[in-house]
Design a protein around this motif. Sequence first.
Motif, PDB file in Angstrom:
ATOM      1  N   VAL A   1       5.346 -25.021   6.529  1.00  0.00           N
ATOM      2  CA  VAL A   1       6.541 -24.199   6.360  1.00  0.00           C
ATOM      3  C   VAL A   1       6.276 -22.985   7.321  1.00  0.00           C
ATOM      4  O   VAL A   1       7.269 -22.388   7.959  1.00  0.00           O
ATOM      5  N   GLU A   2       5.201 -22.536   7.488  1.00  0.00           N
ATOM      6  CA  GLU A   2       4.984 -21.354   8.502  1.00  0.00           C
ATOM      7  C   GLU A   2       5.113 -21.596   9.923  1.00  0.00           C
ATOM      8  O   GLU A   2       5.722 -20.664  10.572  1.00  0.00           O
ATOM      9  N   ILE A   3       4.723 -22.811  10.218  1.00  0.00           N
ATOM     10  CA  ILE A   3       5.111 -23.198  11.734  1.00  0.00           C
ATOM     11  C   ILE A   3       6.360 -23.214  11.984  1.00  0.00           C
ATOM     12  O   ILE A   3       7.092 -22.939  13.019  1.00  0.00           O
ATOM     13  N   PHE A   4       7.212 -23.733  10.934  1.00  0.00           N
ATOM     14  CA  PHE A   4       8.570 -23.933  11.019  1.00  0.00           C
ATOM     15  C   PHE A   4       9.458 -22.708  11.095  1.00  0.00           C
ATOM     16  O   PHE A   4      10.209 -22.573  11.936  1.00  0.00           O
ATOM     17  N   GLN A   5       8.942 -21.742  10.387  1.00  0.00           N
ATOM     18  CA  GLN A   5       9.449 -20.355  10.288  1.00  0.00           C
ATOM     19  C   GLN A   5       9.215 -19.809  11.631  1.00  0.00           C
ATOM     20  O   GLN A   5      10.017 -18.986  12.219  1.00  0.00           O
ATOM     21  N   THR A   6       8.012 -19.880  12.332  1.00  0.00           N
ATOM     22  CA  THR A   6       7.673 -19.354  13.573  1.00  0.00           C
ATOM     23  C   THR A   6       8.402 -19.710  14.593  1.00  0.00           C
ATOM     24  O   THR A   6       8.898 -19.025  15.307  1.00  0.00           O
ATOM     25  N   ARG A   7       8.615 -21.112  14.529  1.00  0.00           N
ATOM     26  CA  ARG A   7       9.468 -21.673  15.706  1.00  0.00           C
ATOM     27  C   ARG A   7      10.884 -21.566  15.565  1.00  0.00           C
ATOM     28  O   ARG A   7      11.551 -21.506  16.501  1.00  0.00           O
TER      29      ARG A   7
ATOM     30  N   SER B   1      18.239 -16.739   6.301  1.00  0.00           N
ATOM     31  CA  SER B   1      17.466 -15.585   5.920  1.00  0.00           C
ATOM     32  C   SER B   1      16.543 -16.155   4.955  1.00  0.00           C
ATOM     33  O   SER B   1      15.350 -15.551   4.905  1.00  0.00           O
ATOM     34  N   GLN B   2      16.984 -16.959   4.069  1.00  0.00           N
ATOM     35  CA  GLN B   2      16.080 -17.496   3.021  1.00  0.00           C
ATOM     36  C   GLN B   2      14.832 -18.417   3.794  1.00  0.00           C
ATOM     37  O   GLN B   2      13.745 -18.104   3.222  1.00  0.00           O
ATOM     38  N   LEU B   3      15.568 -19.050   4.731  1.00  0.00           N
ATOM     39  CA  LEU B   3      14.248 -19.840   5.533  1.00  0.00           C
ATOM     40  C   LEU B   3      13.147 -19.229   6.041  1.00  0.00           C
ATOM     41  O   LEU B   3      12.294 -19.562   6.111  1.00  0.00           O
ATOM     42  N   LEU B   4      13.668 -18.045   6.374  1.00  0.00           N
ATOM     43  CA  LEU B   4      12.683 -17.173   7.250  1.00  0.00           C
ATOM     44  C   LEU B   4      11.809 -16.213   6.352  1.00  0.00           C
ATOM     45  O   LEU B   4      11.162 -15.475   7.004  1.00  0.00           O
ATOM     46  N   SER B   5      12.369 -16.018   5.129  1.00  0.00           N
ATOM     47  CA  SER B   5      11.713 -15.239   4.352  1.00  0.00           C
ATOM     48  C   SER B   5      10.026 -15.454   4.084  1.00  0.00           C
ATOM     49  O   SER B   5       9.806 -16.775   3.854  1.00  0.00           O
ATOM     50  N   ASP B   6       9.425 -14.481   4.078  1.00  0.00           N
ATOM     51  CA  ASP B   6       8.033 -14.905   3.791  1.00  0.00           C
ATOM     52  C   ASP B   6       7.781 -15.097   2.359  1.00  0.00           C
ATOM     53  O   ASP B   6       6.511 -15.642   2.046  1.00  0.00           O
ATOM     54  N   LYS B   7       8.601 -15.191   1.433  1.00  0.00           N
ATOM     55  CA  LYS B   7       8.567 -15.600   0.168  1.00  0.00           C
ATOM     56  C   LYS B   7       9.138 -17.201  -0.092  1.00  0.00           C
ATOM     57  O   LYS B   7       8.771 -17.853  -0.965  1.00  0.00           O
ATOM     58  N   ASN B   8       9.364 -17.810   0.920  1.00  0.00           N
ATOM     59  CA  ASN B   8      10.139 -18.984   1.128  1.00  0.00           C
ATOM     60  C   ASN B   8       8.608 -19.912   1.046  1.00  0.00           C
ATOM     61  O   ASN B   8       7.919 -19.819   2.160  1.00  0.00           O
TER      62      ASN B   8
END
Length: 281
Positions: free
Chosen positions: A7-13, A40-47
């Motif tokens: 999830v973190e890699i997906f958000q970073t990319r 915005s939800q996809l990029l959220s730290d809480k996601n």
Amino acid sequence: MQKRQTVEIFQTRLSELIGRNGYTQARFAAKAGLDRSTLSQLLSDKNMRLPRAETISRIAARHSVSIDWLLGLSQQDQITADIVSQPVVQPNADDPYNEELKRWHEDARGAKVRYVPSSLPDQVKTEAIIRFENVKLTMAAAGAMSESTHARIDHARRAGSEVEVCSSRQSLEMFARGEGIWRSLAARERRRQLEHMAAVVEELYPAYRWFLFDARERFASPYTVFGNKRAALYLGSMYFVFTSTEHIRELTAHFESLIRHAVVQPNETAEFIRRQLRGTE
């Protein structure tokens, strides 16, 4: 790889992709077919979850990167075959004995067929026009082409089948005046074709709807969308055949844009054709 790490890699990319294109989040989301709130939800730290596979596929396809790169499975971000099913090349598109086109129409029975012709719509051509356009064919082959073409009119007449056609008004005007490839076609054959087209379009409406757009405002290569099963882009001697939902959706959206910008509506097309008869006198 742990799910959270993915999830973190997906958000970073995803963030990298937005920045690389210089888009605002709103513009990026619109191009990917997402709501801004969803992005915005996809990029959220809480996601803590990845989006649905369809969403990842759409982002990859519309922003020209690979799914593997988005998920951290590859360092290569170029488009690869994992985005959507790649088109199949169907050769011999102009072969009058090729049964593929007939089968595609049969598969789409009961659904809507959307068609951008390369010249005049096949369903309304007279035999003289078919022979003129296929001058290199033998008499037998031209007859087979004519039979195949007329079979599509039978498809249009079937209950539950709808055909929508979009082409430019200029293509009809040029035909009536005998311009371009039609220069050596006798005026009497052009008149017969126009009279035949007007009668067929009138007879089949509303199951057969022919829209005319202004070629100065819109452009469309020849293609057909066969319901939600496949789409075929015509390249002269071959088809590029698409069966992925994403490709079919994009070509359908393009066709609907042509309809929205049509300057002649289907209930007006027969009369528009008859007015072009003056150009053959």
